[in-house]
Motif scaffolding. Structure first.
Motif, short mmCIF file in Angstrom:
data_model
loop_
_atom_site.label_atom_id
_atom_site.label_comp_id
_atom_site.label_asym_id
_atom_site.label_seq_id
_atom_site.Cartn_x
_atom_site.Cartn_y
_atom_site.Cartn_z
N ARG A 55 29.59 -16.11 44.31
CA ARG A 55 29.60 -15.15 43.21
C ARG A 55 29.97 -13.76 43.71
NH1 ARG A 55 30.06 -19.34 41.37
NH2 ARG A 55 28.86 -20.28 39.69
N TRP B 136 41.43 -16.53 46.62
CA TRP B 136 42.04 -16.56 45.29
C TRP B 136 42.02 -17.94 44.67
CZ3 TRP B 136 41.91 -12.37 42.77
CH2 TRP B 136 41.94 -11.16 43.45
N PHE C 113 33.59 -13.66 44.08
CA PHE C 113 34.20 -13.54 42.75
C PHE C 113 34.16 -12.10 42.26
CE2 PHE C 113 34.15 -13.58 38.13
CZ PHE C 113 35.23 -14.39 37.85
N ASP D 112 33.96 -24.51 39.81
CA ASP D 112 33.27 -24.03 41.00
C ASP D 112 32.34 -25.15 41.45
OD1 ASP D 112 32.25 -22.38 43.00
OD2 ASP D 112 30.71 -21.58 41.69
N PHE E 188 38.52 -18.09 43.39
CA PHE E 188 38.45 -17.25 42.20
C PHE E 188 38.99 -18.00 40.99
CE2 PHE E 188 40.21 -14.08 39.29
CZ PHE E 188 39.14 -13.21 39.13
N LYS E 189 40.15 -18.61 41.16
CA LYS E 189 40.75 -19.39 40.08
C LYS E 189 39.84 -20.54 39.66
CE LYS E 189 43.10 -22.77 41.03
NZ LYS E 189 42.82 -24.22 41.03
N ASP E 190 39.27 -21.25 40.63
CA ASP E 190 38.38 -22.37 40.32
C ASP E 190 37.16 -21.92 39.52
OD1 ASP E 190 40.07 -24.15 41.58
OD2 ASP E 190 38.89 -24.25 43.43
N ILE E 191 36.59 -20.78 39.89
CA ILE E 191 35.44 -20.26 39.14
C ILE E 191 35.87 -19.89 37.72
CG2 ILE E 191 33.78 -18.37 38.98
CD1 ILE E 191 33.69 -18.40 42.09
N CYS E 192 37.04 -19.28 37.59
CA CYS E 192 37.54 -18.88 36.26
C CYS E 192 37.74 -20.07 35.33
CB CYS E 192 38.84 -18.11 36.39
SG CYS E 192 38.65 -16.42 36.97
N ILE E 193 38.16 -21.20 35.87
CA ILE E 193 38.43 -22.36 35.02
C ILE E 193 37.25 -23.34 35.00
CG2 ILE E 193 40.93 -22.16 35.27
CD1 ILE E 193 40.86 -24.53 37.21
N LEU F 295 37.36 -9.77 41.50
CA LEU F 295 37.52 -9.13 40.19
C LEU F 295 37.66 -7.61 40.36
CD1 LEU F 295 37.59 -10.07 37.25
CD2 LEU F 295 35.14 -9.64 37.14
#
Length: 128
Positions: free
Chosen positions: A41, A103, A44, A114, A106-111, A48
């Motif tokens: 986190r 990154w 992330f 995670d 980051f992308k995995d958490i966004c979609i 961000l």
């Protein structure tokens, strides 16, 4: 006393930390180094913050936001490593792959993909 301090600052080396032929080979190692959810986190939040700083640099034309972006990204990530993961950031040994890994994570958490490593390692991933 000096020896005790050195022991606190030394991190265990894994067998995977020497050389990687590709990012695909590196990424499982990257995930092993990011087992702690708080650390992920913090990564992330740092990423961000990088996006926000880059947006500010473009919007204002003030390029002093660029070093702030670097400090933000690395600052949050390194707090995660030093205080939660208790390991050395992969940035020190594999800077490009580590940046790419940040990154991808980051992308995995966004979609919503995670993952935390299961008890048996990378073979068993559990959604967080």
């Amino acid at each position: 006393m000096l020896q005790r301090a050195r022991r606190r600052l030394s991190w265990p080396q894994t067998a995977h930390s020497d050389h990687f032929a590709s990012f695909a080979e590196f990424y499982p190692y990257y995930l092993e180094e990011h087992r702690n959810v708080v650390s992920r986190r913090l990564h992330f939040i740092g990423s961000l913050g990088v996006i926000g700083c880059l947006a500010m640099a473009i919007a204002t034309g003030d390029w002093l936001w660029l070093p702030v972006a670097v400090i933000c990204g690395y600052g949050f990530a390194w707090v995660g490593h030093f205080f939660f993961e208790k390991n050395r950031p992969a940035t020190f040994r594999h800077p490009l792959y580590s940046l790419m890994g940040d990154w991808v994570m980051f992308k995995d958490i966004c979609i919503g993909q995670d993952f935390a490593l299961g008890a048996s390692g990378l073979g068993r991933l559990q959604a967080v």
